[in-house]
Each structure stands twice: as structure tokens, then as C-alpha cells.
Design a protein around this motif. Structure first.
Motif, PDB file in Angstrom:
ATOM      1  N   PRO A 211      15.855  60.196  22.425  1.00 28.67           N
ATOM      2  CA  PRO A 211      14.538  59.719  22.780  1.00 28.67           C
ATOM      3  C   PRO A 211      14.233  58.447  22.616  1.00 28.67           C
ATOM      4  O   PRO A 211      14.945  57.758  22.500  1.00 28.67           O
ATOM      5  CB  PRO A 211      14.607  60.477  21.213  1.00 28.67           C
ATOM      6  CG  PRO A 211      15.503  60.989  20.336  1.00 28.67           C
ATOM      7  CD  PRO A 211      16.374  60.548  21.337  1.00 28.67           C
ATOM      8  N   PRO A 212      13.198  58.497  22.494  1.00 24.06           N
ATOM      9  CA  PRO A 212      12.533  57.003  22.396  1.00 24.06           C
ATOM     10  C   PRO A 212      12.565  56.874  21.220  1.00 24.06           C
ATOM     11  O   PRO A 212      12.054  57.728  20.199  1.00 24.06           O
ATOM     12  CB  PRO A 212      11.487  56.811  22.726  1.00 24.06           C
ATOM     13  CG  PRO A 212      10.808  58.730  23.198  1.00 24.06           C
ATOM     14  CD  PRO A 212      11.910  59.320  23.295  1.00 24.06           C
ATOM     15  N   PHE A 213      12.747  55.464  20.690  1.00 19.81           N
ATOM     16  CA  PHE A 213      12.361  54.661  19.187  1.00 19.81           C
ATOM     17  C   PHE A 213      11.278  55.772  18.435  1.00 19.81           C
ATOM     18  O   PHE A 213      10.000  55.081  18.636  1.00 19.81           O
ATOM     19  CB  PHE A 213      12.600  53.413  18.665  1.00 19.81           C
ATOM     20  CG  PHE A 213      13.043  53.557  16.943  1.00 19.81           C
ATOM     21  CD1 PHE A 213      13.101  53.588  16.559  1.00 19.81           C
ATOM     22  CD2 PHE A 213      11.532  52.741  16.770  1.00 19.81           C
ATOM     23  CE1 PHE A 213      13.828  53.679  15.744  1.00 19.81           C
ATOM     24  CE2 PHE A 213      11.537  52.109  15.439  1.00 19.81           C
ATOM     25  CZ  PHE A 213      12.773  52.477  14.780  1.00 19.81           C
ATOM     26  N   SER A 214      10.555  56.512  17.046  1.00 17.12           N
ATOM     27  CA  SER A 214      10.128  57.037  16.614  1.00 17.12           C
ATOM     28  C   SER A 214       9.206  58.272  16.940  1.00 17.12           C
ATOM     29  O   SER A 214       8.825  58.329  16.220  1.00 17.12           O
ATOM     30  CB  SER A 214       9.015  56.090  16.468  1.00 17.12           C
ATOM     31  OG  SER A 214       8.220  55.544  17.388  1.00 17.12           O
ATOM     32  N   HIS A 215       9.950  58.360  17.812  1.00 17.86           N
ATOM     33  CA  HIS A 215       9.348  59.820  17.863  1.00 17.86           C
ATOM     34  C   HIS A 215      10.170  61.562  18.604  1.00 17.86           C
ATOM     35  O   HIS A 215      11.284  60.844  19.361  1.00 17.86           O
ATOM     36  CB  HIS A 215       8.731  59.550  19.439  1.00 17.86           C
ATOM     37  CG  HIS A 215       7.461  59.011  19.889  1.00 17.86           C
ATOM     38  ND1 HIS A 215       6.282  59.386  19.446  1.00 17.86           N
ATOM     39  CD2 HIS A 215       6.935  57.368  19.862  1.00 17.86           C
ATOM     40  CE1 HIS A 215       5.231  58.437  19.557  1.00 17.86           C
ATOM     41  NE2 HIS A 215       5.848  57.038  19.980  1.00 17.86           N
ATOM     42  N   LEU A 216      10.475  62.033  17.576  1.00 18.23           N
ATOM     43  CA  LEU A 216      11.144  63.189  18.240  1.00 18.23           C
ATOM     44  C   LEU A 216      12.351  62.377  17.783  1.00 18.23           C
ATOM     45  O   LEU A 216      13.002  63.016  18.278  1.00 18.23           O
ATOM     46  CB  LEU A 216      10.508  64.101  18.642  1.00 18.23           C
ATOM     47  CG  LEU A 216       9.564  64.811  19.633  1.00 18.23           C
ATOM     48  CD1 LEU A 216       9.110  65.403  20.886  1.00 18.23           C
ATOM     49  CD2 LEU A 216       9.206  65.944  18.082  1.00 18.23           C
ATOM     50  N   ASP A 217      12.792  61.945  17.169  1.00 16.80           N
ATOM     51  CA  ASP A 217      13.698  61.787  16.042  1.00 16.80           C
ATOM     52  C   ASP A 217      14.643  60.721  14.999  1.00 16.80           C
ATOM     53  O   ASP A 217      15.624  60.481  15.753  1.00 16.80           O
ATOM     54  CB  ASP A 217      13.906  60.356  17.722  1.00 16.80           C
ATOM     55  CG  ASP A 217      13.486  58.618  16.752  1.00 16.80           C
ATOM     56  OD1 ASP A 217      12.413  58.705  16.123  1.00 16.80           O
ATOM     57  OD2 ASP A 217      14.210  57.123  16.793  1.00 16.80           O
ATOM     58  N   SER A 218      13.715  60.587  14.304  1.00 14.88           N
ATOM     59  CA  SER A 218      14.467  60.389  12.923  1.00 14.88           C
ATOM     60  C   SER A 218      15.153  59.013  12.472  1.00 14.88           C
ATOM     61  O   SER A 218      15.973  58.616  11.858  1.00 14.88           O
ATOM     62  CB  SER A 218      15.871  61.295  12.551  1.00 14.88           C
ATOM     63  OG  SER A 218      15.043  62.672  12.302  1.00 14.88           O
ATOM     64  N   LEU A 219      13.975  58.423  13.699  1.00 11.41           N
ATOM     65  CA  LEU A 219      13.843  56.900  13.438  1.00 11.41           C
ATOM     66  C   LEU A 219      15.549  56.671  14.332  1.00 11.41           C
ATOM     67  O   LEU A 219      15.465  55.512  13.743  1.00 11.41           O
ATOM     68  CB  LEU A 219      14.289  56.665  12.632  1.00 11.41           C
ATOM     69  CG  LEU A 219      13.180  55.959  11.949  1.00 11.41           C
ATOM     70  CD1 LEU A 219      12.724  55.234  11.001  1.00 11.41           C
ATOM     71  CD2 LEU A 219      11.668  56.019  13.143  1.00 11.41           C
ATOM     72  N   GLU A 220      16.004  57.163  15.104  1.00  7.53           N
ATOM     73  CA  GLU A 220      17.152  57.317  15.666  1.00  7.53           C
ATOM     74  C   GLU A 220      17.288  56.882  17.909  1.00  7.53           C
ATOM     75  O   GLU A 220      18.125  57.020  17.757  1.00  7.53           O
ATOM     76  CB  GLU A 220      18.472  58.294  15.407  1.00  7.53           C
ATOM     77  CG  GLU A 220      18.856  58.276  14.021  1.00  7.53           C
ATOM     78  CD  GLU A 220      19.848  59.783  13.615  1.00  7.53           C
ATOM     79  OE1 GLU A 220      19.499  60.601  15.090  1.00  7.53           O
ATOM     80  OE2 GLU A 220      20.062  60.158  13.004  1.00  7.53           O
ATOM     81  N   GLY A 221      16.178  56.565  17.789  1.00  3.06           N
ATOM     82  CA  GLY A 221      16.226  56.663  18.907  1.00  3.06           C
ATOM     83  C   GLY A 221      16.208  55.238  19.277  1.00  3.06           C
ATOM     84  O   GLY A 221      16.289  53.935  19.014  1.00  3.06           O
ATOM     85  N   CYS A 222      15.810  55.034  20.871  1.00  2.00           N
ATOM     86  CA  CYS A 222      15.753  53.016  21.308  1.00  2.00           C
ATOM     87  C   CYS A 222      15.198  52.965  21.823  1.00  2.00           C
ATOM     88  O   CYS A 222      13.433  53.061  22.468  1.00  2.00           O
ATOM     89  CB  CYS A 222      16.211  54.058  23.297  1.00  2.00           C
ATOM     90  SG  CYS A 222      16.905  51.964  23.690  1.00  2.00           S
ATOM     91  N   TRP A 223      14.046  51.776  21.126  1.00  2.00           N
ATOM     92  CA  TRP A 223      13.160  51.363  20.829  1.00  2.00           C
ATOM     93  C   TRP A 223      12.819  50.583  22.050  1.00  2.00           C
ATOM     94  O   TRP A 223      11.425  50.705  22.815  1.00  2.00           O
ATOM     95  CB  TRP A 223      13.447  49.675  19.665  1.00  2.00           C
ATOM     96  CG  TRP A 223      12.170  48.867  20.483  1.00  2.00           C
ATOM     97  CD1 TRP A 223      12.162  47.458  21.006  1.00  2.00           C
ATOM     98  CD2 TRP A 223      10.452  49.143  20.346  1.00  2.00           C
ATOM     99  NE1 TRP A 223      10.956  46.608  20.837  1.00  2.00           N
ATOM    100  CE2 TRP A 223      10.028  47.852  20.364  1.00  2.00           C
ATOM    101  CE3 TRP A 223       9.418  49.693  19.893  1.00  2.00           C
ATOM    102  CZ2 TRP A 223       8.882  46.914  20.922  1.00  2.00           C
ATOM    103  CZ3 TRP A 223       8.499  49.285  19.346  1.00  2.00           C
ATOM    104  CH2 TRP A 223       8.313  48.216  19.642  1.00  2.00           C
ATOM    105  N   HIS A 224      14.019  50.178  22.875  1.00  6.93           N
ATOM    106  CA  HIS A 224      13.724  49.202  24.538  1.00  6.93           C
ATOM    107  C   HIS A 224      13.060  50.408  25.601  1.00  6.93           C
ATOM    108  O   HIS A 224      12.072  50.363  26.384  1.00  6.93           O
ATOM    109  CB  HIS A 224      15.187  49.097  24.738  1.00  6.93           C
ATOM    110  CG  HIS A 224      15.436  47.825  24.090  1.00  6.93           C
ATOM    111  ND1 HIS A 224      14.342  46.421  24.563  1.00  6.93           N
ATOM    112  CD2 HIS A 224      15.953  47.359  23.234  1.00  6.93           C
ATOM    113  CE1 HIS A 224      15.418  45.122  23.513  1.00  6.93           C
ATOM    114  NE2 HIS A 224      16.341  45.830  22.715  1.00  6.93           N
ATOM    115  N   LEU A 225      13.434  52.034  25.263  1.00  3.67           N
ATOM    116  CA  LEU A 225      13.181  53.095  25.874  1.00  3.67           C
ATOM    117  C   LEU A 225      11.910  52.526  25.641  1.00  3.67           C
ATOM    118  O   LEU A 225      10.738  53.262  26.539  1.00  3.67           O
ATOM    119  CB  LEU A 225      13.913  54.015  25.423  1.00  3.67           C
ATOM    120  CG  LEU A 225      13.796  55.547  25.967  1.00  3.67           C
ATOM    121  CD1 LEU A 225      13.656  55.162  27.645  1.00  3.67           C
ATOM    122  CD2 LEU A 225      14.382  57.155  26.363  1.00  3.67           C
TER     123      LEU A 225
END
Length: 316
Positions: A211-225
Motif C-alpha cells: 500500500p501507499p504509506f498511511s492509507h489502508l496500511d497500518s503505517l506499513e506501506g511505502c512513503w515513496h509510493l
């Protein structure tokens, strides 16, 4: 944690309509902490989420040449009933144990589906497809040729243009990558590395396992994405990986979204809450913001002992 500012730029709005599946009420109530428990854990963050959820969003006009996209991810050994559509997307974690036999069983199931176009990316459990180049952080196409793919399109950090049955051309980019913060597995990269520069602009559909960071991800996604989405929003972004956040979200790339991303990163804070309230109140004095991207976390599996969810269908 220090908050992050995100540059906002205007983009042409897509017209997307989402047809969400609904879980039984008793299933919803049995999962996760209660509203009171969430409030006690982080009152400012809880209130910010409730406020943001009430913002007026204009989904846009229905497209004149609509294409129905069916989204799934993290299926492992589950075989949910797939609804009809023009495009079927699997966003990774096709094999439960990472073996060729397990992968092929999922491919055989996907090949049986009647959809005109079928597109898949790998995930962190699909170890059979993962083979790193020596001396570098990039991947080649693993052992993909040993699988029987049939009419399935497999994307490994690649772009294609597909033609729907109604003649509409759609630009699609698919990637299996996920940051190492999302547990160990295949196709992972250091969290501080930006692997998303190859994503082209003006995409219709973006498929990633992370996922993209902070969206539907429990803050486990990617900031660069996430930063790439702000620079050039796709019409539809399909992903999986974080099973507890199955569902959809619409992004407008405005001050309210920026404020919500900051308070999510910070984990709350009264000043951050005020930053959410201000653009929320302003949203009622002007025209509704038009959604530019539909996010879909399509994870079918939740926990091993729980029943699977249903595929998510989107019209773009």
C-alpha cells in the motif's frame, strides 16, 4: 514523530464508481476494538478519522465507456466467487507456501475465470518468482517461465497498455515490490530506497503489492509510493499485503488529505487535529472535491481461522 509536509498539485480528475461488498453486521462487530477502545487509545486520531470520513467528496461523472475491474489479493489457498467484469486483477501473494505447485494451483483457478483481461503481480509470499540480480537491488523475472500462465498477464515492475472489449485503451503498471518493514519475504527493498521512479505518469491502473504509506496500511506501506501518487495520481490503485485494512478509500490530494496523513504519521496530537478540522470546515463552503484516485486494498484473507472476504469491484 516529526510531521511531513506534502506538496499538492492539481490533476485532472478521473470518474470512478465503486461497488463495495458489505460484510455481515455480526462479522463487523466481532472484528477489532470498539469505538470506545479506539477513542481511549488515541482520542485526537480517532476524532480526526471520524471527521475526515464525513468530508463531502464528488465521485465524478460516470465514464461514457466504463470498464469493470474486479480486484483480489492475498488469496493463498482461498478460492472466492469472482464476480463478472472486464478486468481481473490479483495484487500478489498468490501462493501460500511460495512453491511452484501452490502458485500453479492459483494460476489454474485464475485461468478458469471468464474475464477478458487478467493481470497479476507477485507478493512477498510468492518466493518462487523472486530472483535477485547479483550485485544490485533490482529483480529479473525469476522462474516465471516454468509456470503455465495461459492468458494471464504477469507484471514485474512493468507497464502495458491493454484494450478492453469496448475498445477503450488503459495504461497499467504493475509491481511486486514491498518495503522490508512489511515482514520478511520476496520482492522486498530497504524502506528508505525509492524504487518507484519507473512508474509512468497518467496511469489508468496502478497495481502494487504494497500500500501507499498511511492509507489502508497500518503505517506499513511505502512513503515513496505515496509521494508518487501525489505527483501523478492514477485513476485506480489496487494493492494488498496488509490484511487488516481490506476496503477502499478515495483520494483528493488536497489540504485535508495532507493533514490526515500528518496526524496518522504523528499518531495523534491536538495541534494536528486542529489542522484536520480547518480544511474540513472549509470543504463545506466550496464545491465538493472530486476524487482523483480510488484506492483498493483487496486482501481476501484476514486470519487463518476467519472466513475470507469478497472481491472488490470498481468501475472506471
Amino acid at each position: 514523530m516529526e510531521s511531513t509536509e506534502i506538496e499538492m498539485t492539481g490533476y485532472a480528475s478521473p470518474t470512478t464508481i465503486h461497488i463495495p461488498p458489505k460484510e455481515p453486521k455480526e462479522s463487523q462487530e466481532a472484528k477489532g476494538p470498539s469505538a470506545w477502545q479506539q477513542f481511549r487509545r488515541g482520542p485526537c486520531l480517532f476524532l480526526a478519522r471520524k471527521i475526515s470520513a464525513r468530508r463531502p467528496i464528488n465521485p465524478g461523472e460516470p465514464p461514457q465507456d466504463p470498464v469493470t475491474v474486479v480486484c483480489i489479493s492475498n488469496t493463498y489457498n482461498e478460492r472466492p466467487q469472482i464476480p463478472p467484469g472486464d478486468i481481473l486483477i490479483h495484487a500478489g501473494d498468490m501462493a501460500a507456501d511460495g512453491s511452484l505447485a501452490d502458485l500453479q494451483a492459483t494460476l489454474n483457478w485464475l485461468k478458469e475465470q471468464p474475464h477478458h483481461i487478467k493481470i497479476v503481480v507477485a507478493g512477498r509470499r510468492d518466493r518462487y518468482l523472486n530472483k535477485m540480480k547479483k550485485g544490485g537491488p533490482h529483480w529479473r523475472h525469476g522462474h516465471r517461465r516454468k509456470g503455465n500462465w495461459g492468458d494471464i498477464i504477469y507484471l514485474e515492475h512493468q507497464q502495458i497498455v491493454v484494450a478492453a472489449e469496448n475498445g477503450r485503451l488503459l495504461r497499467v503498471f504493475g509491481s511486486p515490490y514491498s518495503p522490508t518493514s512489511i515482514r520478511s519475504g520476496a520482492f522486498q527493498y530497504p524502506r528508505d530506497e525509492n524504487v518507484w521512479n519507473k512508474i509512468p505518469n497518467n496511469l489508468d491502473i496502478l497495481i502494487t503489492h504494497t500500500p501507499p504509506f498511511s492509507h489502508l496500511d497500518s503505517l506499513e506501506g511505502c512513503w515513496h509510493l505515496l509521494h508518487k501518487l501525489w505527483k501523478s495520481p492514477p485513476r485506480l490503485h489496487v494493492f494488498g499485503c496488509v490484511c487488516e485494512h481490506y476496503g477502499t478509500e478515495r483520494l483528493c490530494y488536497d489540504a485535508l488529505q495532507n493533514a490526515m496523513e500528518q496526524i496518522e504519521v504523528a499518531g495523534g496530537g491536538f495541534l494536528n487535529l486542529l489542522k484536520v478540522v480547518k480544511p474540513f470546515l472549509r470543504s463545506f463552503s466550496g464545491p465538493d472535491m472530486e476524487a482523483k484516485t480510488e484506492l483498493v486494498n483487496a486482501c481476501i484473507i484476514r486470519e487463518e481461522s476467519d472466513p475470507h472476504r469478497e472481491p472488490i469491484t470498481v468501475i472506471i
